[in-house]
Design a protein around this motif. Structure first.
Motif, short mmCIF file in Angstrom:
data_model
loop_
_atom_site.label_atom_id
_atom_site.label_comp_id
_atom_site.label_asym_id
_atom_site.label_seq_id
_atom_site.Cartn_x
_atom_site.Cartn_y
_atom_site.Cartn_z
N ARG A 7 1.48 -8.29 0.63
CA ARG A 7 2.00 -9.35 1.48
C ARG A 7 3.43 -9.77 1.16
O ARG A 7 4.21 -10.02 2.08
CB ARG A 7 1.07 -10.55 1.40
N VAL A 10 5.96 -7.85 3.18
CA VAL A 10 6.07 -8.23 4.58
C VAL A 10 6.93 -9.47 4.73
O VAL A 10 7.79 -9.55 5.60
CB VAL A 10 4.66 -8.47 5.16
N ASN A 117 5.70 -0.42 -0.18
CA ASN A 117 5.65 -0.69 1.25
C ASN A 117 6.96 -0.30 1.94
O ASN A 117 6.95 0.17 3.07
CB ASN A 117 5.35 -2.16 1.52
N THR A 175 -2.13 2.32 -1.18
CA THR A 175 -1.88 2.04 0.23
C THR A 175 -0.78 2.97 0.71
O THR A 175 0.29 3.05 0.10
CB THR A 175 -1.49 0.56 0.47
N ASN A 179 2.90 -1.80 6.11
CA ASN A 179 2.44 -3.12 6.49
C ASN A 179 3.58 -3.87 7.15
O ASN A 179 4.62 -4.13 6.53
CB ASN A 179 1.95 -3.89 5.27
N GLN A 184 -2.10 -6.77 8.79
CA GLN A 184 -2.14 -5.49 8.09
C GLN A 184 -2.08 -5.70 6.58
O GLN A 184 -2.76 -5.02 5.82
CB GLN A 184 -0.96 -4.61 8.53
N ALA A 185 -1.24 -6.62 6.15
CA ALA A 185 -1.03 -6.82 4.73
C ALA A 185 -2.21 -7.47 4.03
O ALA A 185 -2.32 -7.39 2.81
CB ALA A 185 0.22 -7.68 4.50
#
Length: 472
Positions: A7, A10, A117, A175, A179, A184-185
């Motif tokens: 998260r 993001v 990510n 992962t 994201n 999604q996160a």
């Protein structure tokens, strides 16, 4: 309930990683998410995201400080000692009051997954890159960074890979999807096994080797990926493949040993480094509370003098060895270990990290020679192993060996790669016993569960699928 190991990435994107055309990042709707089709919709924006991916590696919680410092602190007895006042590092070094609330363990986890990510975002946006060569390069770079970070995460938060076993011990979550929204996160993921993480790392680096160019400026190349793959294979005790990869890098990369180890750290992007982080006086990991020079140096007004080198280690170098010490200040020494005259004076320090804006070598050719030497000596090819070890020793003025054993090669790795983040990983893969300094904690096996980092408690609280490491 949500987990948080993706998260923050993001949110960072939503707050303006210069990947969108918005004037004000607060205009992004929703503010906690970003549409990757808008953010990375041109080759130029994908290229900018690749640059940002490298820049994140210099974060203090990653290679700017912690991914090099923390492995040195985990098993420091008779080697180095933490003299600083920061309790998060002291807990790691002393294994005292070390809990899942440790901020360093949490910071490494968060920043690593943010950059993973970023790599996933690059990979998801590759269809907009129409130039085939550039598209392949970007894919190789993203896979290199992702493989590098997963390798560090699994070694720090998971137990050592054990050859000949299923390696079902818990590693870290994997992962591979970008994201771009909070929904999604916040998908909960369990920890993958150590075997699964290593499989992913090897897959990423193998593809990176195929996609990356041989020359790529200061960024990752096919030989940087292959050298990292040699390191991964060595950690697995896959000595045959480690030797093959290291030998190919030595033979074909065009790299050569620098005139001295000091020159590698004092200069930028020299003949020996296969991959190094780019820093300067304006952009670096830190000059007061973060940064390798901040913690290692005690040179006039530079450094806090937090990391002390113990005489039990420094005396292992011969007097003629430039990697050792002459107990002079940094301004007068001709050695790599000097007597600090700044913060906490009168104690031995490493000159490898002397200035705040210096580049940080991550992979260098000397390591490849030592990987090849170890593989050879384990296979009974002592003549070639001896030649490789003596290349390293002769460069620094150490007396060449006349015979070589596995113990000699492992010792040479410690002498050559000291303070570069290798120490605990070598102890773990050889199942060594960490010998304590007088009056400190008792001896402990390097694979003791105490010598891995805790999964951050905040993430445990938000994701019931994450299992905590023993003892935390």
């Amino acid at each position: 309930m949500k987990h948080t190991f993706i998260r923050p990435a993001v949110l960072a994107l939503a707050l303006g990683l210069s990947l969108t055309g918005c004037k004000d990042p607060l205009d992004i709707a929703p503010q906690q998410g970003i549409d990757v089709s808008v953010a990375l919709n041109t080759p130029e924006k994908v290229g900018g995201a690749v640059v940002g991916m490298y820049a994140k590696l210099d974060d203090p919680r990653l290679y700017g400080t912690d991914l090099i410092l923390v492995p040195e602190l985990i098993g420091p007895e008779n080697y180095i000692r933490w003299d600083g006042t920061f309790t998060n590092y002291r807990q790691i070094a002393t294994r005292s009051s070390f809990t899942s609330l440790n901020t360093t363990a949490a910071g490494i986890w968060q920043r690593a997954y943010e950059d993973i990510n970023q790599a996933n975002l690059v990979l998801s946006a590759l269809p907009v890159v129409t130039n085939a060569d550039l598209k392949a390069q970007y894919e190789g770079e993203a896979r290199f960074v992702r493989g590098l970070l997963y390798f560090d995460l699994v070694r720090l938060y998971g137990q050592q890979y054990q050859p000949g076993t299923a390696n079902a011990q818990l590693g870290v979550p994997i992962t591979l999807a970008a994201n771009t929204t909070v929904d999604q996160a916040t998908v909960k993921l369990p920890r993958a096994t150590v075997a699964q993480v290593y499989t992913q790392v090897i897959n990423d680096l193998t593809i990176a080797m195929q996609k990356l160019p041989e020359s790529n400026g200061t960024r990752a190349t096919t030989y940087a990926a292959e050298a990292l793959l040699a390191r991964v294979y060595l950690q697995q005790s896959n000595f045959a493949d480690a030797r093959t990869a290291a030998d190919d890098v030595i033979t074909h990369s065009g790299k050569s040993l620098a005139g001295s180890v000091a020159a590698i750290f004092a200069n930028r992007n020299g003949s020996e480094t296969l991959f190094e982080l780019q820093q300067n006086d304006q952009n670096n990991a830190g000059t007061s509370n973060d940064g390798l020079a901040t913690y290692f140096a005690s040179d006039g007004g530079v450094g806090r003098g937090d990391v002390r080198i113990l005489p039990a280690f420094s005396t292992q170098y011969e007097d003629s060895d430039a990697r050792g010490t002459d107990s002079l200040a940094a301004s007068a020494t001709r050695k790599l270990i000097y007597l600090g005259d700044g913060a906490r004076p009168g104690r031995l320090r490493s000159i490898k990290y002397r200035t705040y804006g210096q580049n940080i070598p991550i992979i260098r050719l000397a390591e490849m020679y030592l990987i090849r030497a170890e593989a050879d000596v384990r296979a009974g090819n002592t003549a070639d192993a001896l030649a490789d070890v003596n290349r390293i020793r002769t460069r620094s003025g150490a007396t060449p060996l006349t015979t070589v054993t596995l113990e000699d090669v492992l010792h040479e790795r410690q002498l050559e790669l000291a303070f570069e983040g290798f120490h605990i990983y070598d102890l773990k893969r050889t199942n060594a016993v960490i010998v304590p300094a007088a009056g400190t904690t008792p001896a402990v096996n390097a694979n003791d569960p105490k010598l891995i980092l805790p999964i951050p408690q905040h993430d445990i609280n938000l994701n019931e699928l994450l299992v905590q490491n023993p003892g935390f």
